[in-house]
Design an enzyme around this catalytic site. Sequence first.
Site, PDB file in Angstrom:
ATOM      1  CG  ASP A  11     -20.445  72.317  53.520  1.00  0.00           C
ATOM      2  OD1 ASP A  11     -19.819  71.240  53.479  1.00  0.00           O
ATOM      3  OD2 ASP A  11     -19.964  73.351  54.030  1.00  0.00           O
ATOM      4  CD  GLU A  13     -19.169  70.582  57.599  1.00  0.00           C
ATOM      5  OE1 GLU A  13     -17.954  70.307  57.594  1.00  0.00           O
ATOM      6  OE2 GLU A  13     -19.766  71.047  56.585  1.00  0.00           O
ATOM      7  CG  HIS A 118     -16.009  74.828  59.498  1.00  0.00           C
ATOM      8  ND1 HIS A 118     -17.070  73.953  59.606  1.00  0.00           N
ATOM      9  CD2 HIS A 118     -15.589  74.751  58.208  1.00  0.00           C
ATOM     10  CE1 HIS A 118     -17.265  73.353  58.447  1.00  0.00           C
ATOM     11  NE2 HIS A 118     -16.384  73.821  57.574  1.00  0.00           N
TER      12      HIS A 118
END
Length: 273
Positions: A11, A13, A118
């Site tokens: 990912d 982030e 998130h």
Amino acid sequence: MNGPRVFISCDLEGITGVVARDQSGPTGANYERTRRMMTADVNAAIQGALDAGASQVVVSDGHGSMSNLILEDLNPAAEVVLGSPKPLTQMEGIGPDYAVALFVGYHARMGSHGVLSHTISGGTVANVWVNGILVGETGINAAIAGRFGVPVGLVTGDQWVCAEARALLGNIHTAEVKQAVTRYSARCLHPERSHPLIRAGAKAAVEGAAELKPFCPGSPTTFRIEFKDSGMADSAVRVPGSVRVDPLTLEVTGEDAAKAFVALRAMIGLAQA
């Protein structure tokens, strides 16, 4: 090919130096630089897997368009799954022939501390549970890996996602590449310091894969999802097999985590429409 096969899910982030929204998508001023940083973090994990004798490394790009990694800059020993849509998104390509999964650049779940925290969709999803266990993307993807008997051996990101991973998955390896200060700020390691941590964690995870236990929350698998408003749930409940729990919350059950996850993603897609 006698060495273990290694799956890497990445990912953005939780990548070294990432702290802000303008780094996370094609319209952001710092996105191209972030793509290079993401590729470099993944390369560190690839090299660690190779150091441990991996015979094959497959990487699944799992952020946004899922075409963030710079293919020509990746270690050529690895293969990469790019593009969207992919049925298992961040876990596309996983299967029972892998010895271990490594999660690079991950972030903490929605509602918790952590840089850009998130769960799947920050504007849509409040919480997700798998068979009653509150999870973020780490737990969701670990359950998908577990469906194929594959343990997670490494998670990299800030201190909060690393703590989340250890609490859920037990004695796994983590590489803290930054210390979150707020949701949009962190004390970051220089890549010359973070990359050796990732490489060493990947090597140790592959070498110790036989001692790791897959995360198996049970079969059949029920995902419960709490949306941010009832209109989103109104749209998502159209997914066949979905059950409304309350105005914000739906459940869907599948034969296993991978099949239930496909329905979960369909719910989120409808909620966003």
